[in-house]
Scaffold this motif. Structure first.
Motif, PDB file in Angstrom:
ATOM      1  N   HIS A 249      -1.746   8.379   1.682  1.00 24.14           N
ATOM      2  CA  HIS A 249      -0.453   8.197   2.333  1.00 24.14           C
ATOM      3  C   HIS A 249      -0.714   8.250   3.832  1.00 24.14           C
ATOM      4  O   HIS A 249      -1.268   9.227   4.327  1.00 24.14           O
ATOM      5  CB  HIS A 249       0.454   9.359   1.907  1.00 24.14           C
TER       6      HIS A 249
ATOM      7  N   ASP B 136       5.491   5.465  -2.955  1.00 23.97           N
ATOM      8  CA  ASP B 136       6.863   5.724  -2.526  1.00 23.97           C
ATOM      9  C   ASP B 136       7.867   5.500  -3.664  1.00 23.97           C
ATOM     10  O   ASP B 136       8.831   4.761  -3.522  1.00 23.97           O
ATOM     11  CB  ASP B 136       7.197   4.868  -1.293  1.00 23.97           C
TER      12      ASP B 136
ATOM     13  N   ASN C  17       4.262  12.898   2.458  1.00 17.51           N
ATOM     14  CA  ASN C  17       5.123  13.826   3.196  1.00 17.51           C
ATOM     15  C   ASN C  17       6.335  14.285   2.395  1.00 17.51           C
ATOM     16  O   ASN C  17       6.877  15.349   2.648  1.00 17.51           O
ATOM     17  CB  ASN C  17       5.563  13.220   4.544  1.00 17.51           C
ATOM     18  N   HIS C  18       6.756  13.488   1.417  1.00 16.73           N
ATOM     19  CA  HIS C  18       7.900  13.913   0.599  1.00 16.73           C
ATOM     20  C   HIS C  18       7.500  14.824  -0.555  1.00 16.73           C
ATOM     21  O   HIS C  18       8.347  15.512  -1.114  1.00 16.73           O
ATOM     22  CB  HIS C  18       8.652  12.693   0.048  1.00 16.73           C
TER      23      HIS C  18
ATOM     24  N   HIS D 210       3.626   5.061   2.142  1.00 17.62           N
ATOM     25  CA  HIS D 210       4.446   5.599   3.234  1.00 17.62           C
ATOM     26  C   HIS D 210       5.417   4.553   3.782  1.00 17.62           C
ATOM     27  O   HIS D 210       6.574   4.841   3.974  1.00 17.62           O
ATOM     28  CB  HIS D 210       3.597   6.164   4.377  1.00 17.62           C
TER      29      HIS D 210
ATOM     30  N   ASP E 170       4.364  10.131  -2.035  1.00 25.67           N
ATOM     31  CA  ASP E 170       5.826  10.163  -2.145  1.00 25.67           C
ATOM     32  C   ASP E 170       6.249   9.730  -3.545  1.00 25.67           C
ATOM     33  O   ASP E 170       7.178   8.948  -3.727  1.00 25.67           O
ATOM     34  CB  ASP E 170       6.505   9.304  -1.063  1.00 25.67           C
TER      35      ASP E 170
END
Ligand SMILES: [Mn+2]
Length: 462
Positions: free
Chosen positions: A174, A33, A101-102, A206, A66
């Protein structure tokens, strides 16, 4: 070493250490992240990560997704990221990266360059394993990336289903373990999925809150949290950085947290119970907040704070007025360490009161407090979260629905003050019913039993 990592489920990397006589334990850095491209602070924190990896002479770096803040991957962030990775590459430190997800694999972006030598991004869909020798240890690093933002598959389970011949295995992915709230439930898995005895360390990403969880036989699952805080949201507060992990026994020793952030966000709480006047209240708030800031941040990094003040005090109405006049920040600021800025001050104080006297009052205040006292014995177990409260047992409606009724009734009797007692007024979450009742009581007393005439709007004697 030229090969196409996308073509193979198992990739052999050979020996990682140039010095073959170095038989020291495997050591790696775990980060996730990073959200590069969000603010320059994140990129500067990444530079700190690189320096740390070099200083600690780790064998590898694993990134749990991420890495970028957006799927489009800012060009500037890509250039800074590659620059850092190249320094690791020159030092023979390998990098294994999962996408989240990013920054899913299937995204519309143009790479500024191929990844530097020795940096491997896991493929989407199916796990991929890299096998290597580190000193005397045969190490396997298995991971898988998000294909798109909304990854529905249980990627942890997919990794657990792979088998390889190795002494130690690190999994990089993630994922949301057991539906941790406050974060989208992508790639959800259960805690049991992580108990797989073949994996010694789950390098997860995450969740922005750092979580390090031991499992039997030197095995761990861990979220290092994000690399740089971004706001005063609870999960963004406190020191942010990476985990340094070293092999020990048949698994790994307890991961060591090392901060990499350049600025900090913090929620501080000041209890000013019994403070006699506004001036002493300000001094107290300044002192307590300073202690908390210095404890969180001994190096004096720039810090953004949210200050919550509570307690029964005669300074209650004076503090409320200062807040209304927007004078509070200016007065508190000079009492805090340099480099501190105040994002928000919330005053949750009450007037001093004698609870017995209030409970005996022949009005809505007395009625509500008496009702709360009736509810307390039943509140010794359970939580006040709405999901659990809908589970009304045979003994009748759950406590919080009783409270909802109560608040509704108070609102229709006395008007606006009680109507503001919505779910937003109390922190419904993972709290006990007792804590919930305490919060409700504090709000009721604050809004229904004011100390002065001018605050007495809306109070109706029954
Ligand atoms: Mn994420």
């Amino acid at each position: 070493m030229a090969f196409d990592p996308a073509s193979s489920k198992i990739v052999h990397l050979g020996s990682l250490r140039t010095d073959q006589t170095d038989l020291g334990p495997v050591r790696f850095l775990h980060s996730s992240d990073l959200h590069l491209g969000s603010a320059d602070a994140a990129l500067n924190a990444f530079d700190n990560l690189i320096k740390l990896a070099l200083d600690r002479n780790v064998d590898l770096v694993v990134l749990g997704g991420d890495v970028y803040d957006t799927a489009e991957r800012s060009t500037y962030a890509q250039l800074r990221f590659n620059r850092g990775l190249s320094r690791l590459s020159s030092a023979q430190i390998r990098v294994f990266m999962a996408h989240g997800n990013h920054d899913p694999v299937q995204a519309n972006f143009t790479p500024v360059a191929p990844l530097p030598e020795g940096v491997y991004a896991f493929t989407e869909g199916e796990p991929q394993t890299f096998l290597m020798t580190v000193g005397a240890t045969r190490l396997a690093v298995t991971g898988v990336s998000f294909a798109t933002q909304k990854e529905e598959a249980n990627l942890v389970e997919k990794i657990g289903a792979t088998t390889v011949n190795a002494d130690l295995r690190i999994a990089v992915v993630h994922a949301n373990v057991a539906g941790i709230p406050g974060h989208d439930n992508y790639a959800g898995c259960t805690r049991d999925d992580l108990l797989n005895p073949d994996i010694h360390y789950w390098a997860l990403g995450h969740i922005h809150d750092r979580t390090v969880t031991p499992m039997p036989a030197g095995r761990w699952w861990a979220y290092p949290g994000n690399l740089q805080g971004r706001s005063t949201k609870a999960t963004e507060c406190g020191p942010k950085g990476v985990l340094i992990v070293e092999a020990a026994g048949e698994g790994f020793a307890k991961p060591e947290f090392v901060a990499c952030d350049l600025s900090r966000f913090l929620r501080v709480h000041a209890d000013i119970s019994g403070v006699p006047n506004v001036e002493s209240a300000l001094d107290q708030i300044g002192e307590q907040a300073t202690t908390a800031i210095e404890q969180d941040n001994p190096l004096g990094l720039p810090t953004v704070v949210r200050v919550a003040v509570s307690g029964a005090t005669d300074s209650h109405s004076g503090l409320k007025k200062l807040l209304k006049e927007e004078r509070f920040v200016g007065l508190l600021q000079p009492l805090l360490p340099v480099n501190t800025s105040i994002k928000k001050i919330s005053i949750d104080t009450t007037v001093p009161f004698d609870r017995t006297v209030l409970a005996a009052r022949p009005d809505v205040v007395g009625a509500v407090l008496t009702k709360l006292d009736e509810l307390r014995p039943a509140a010794s177990t359970g939580s006040a979260t709405p999901e659990e409260s809908t589970d009304a047992g045979p003994e009748g409606p759950a406590t919080s629905s009783v409270l909802e009724d109560l608040i509704d009734r108070a609102a229709s009797t006395i008007g606006s003050p009680a109507r503001t007692l919505t779910e937003k007024s109390v922190s419904l979450g993972d709290i006990s019913v007792e804590e919930f009742l305490d919060q409700v009581e504090r709000l009721l007393i604050d809004r229904l039993a004011p100390a002065t005439e001018d605050e007495a709007e809306g109070v109706v004697q029954l």
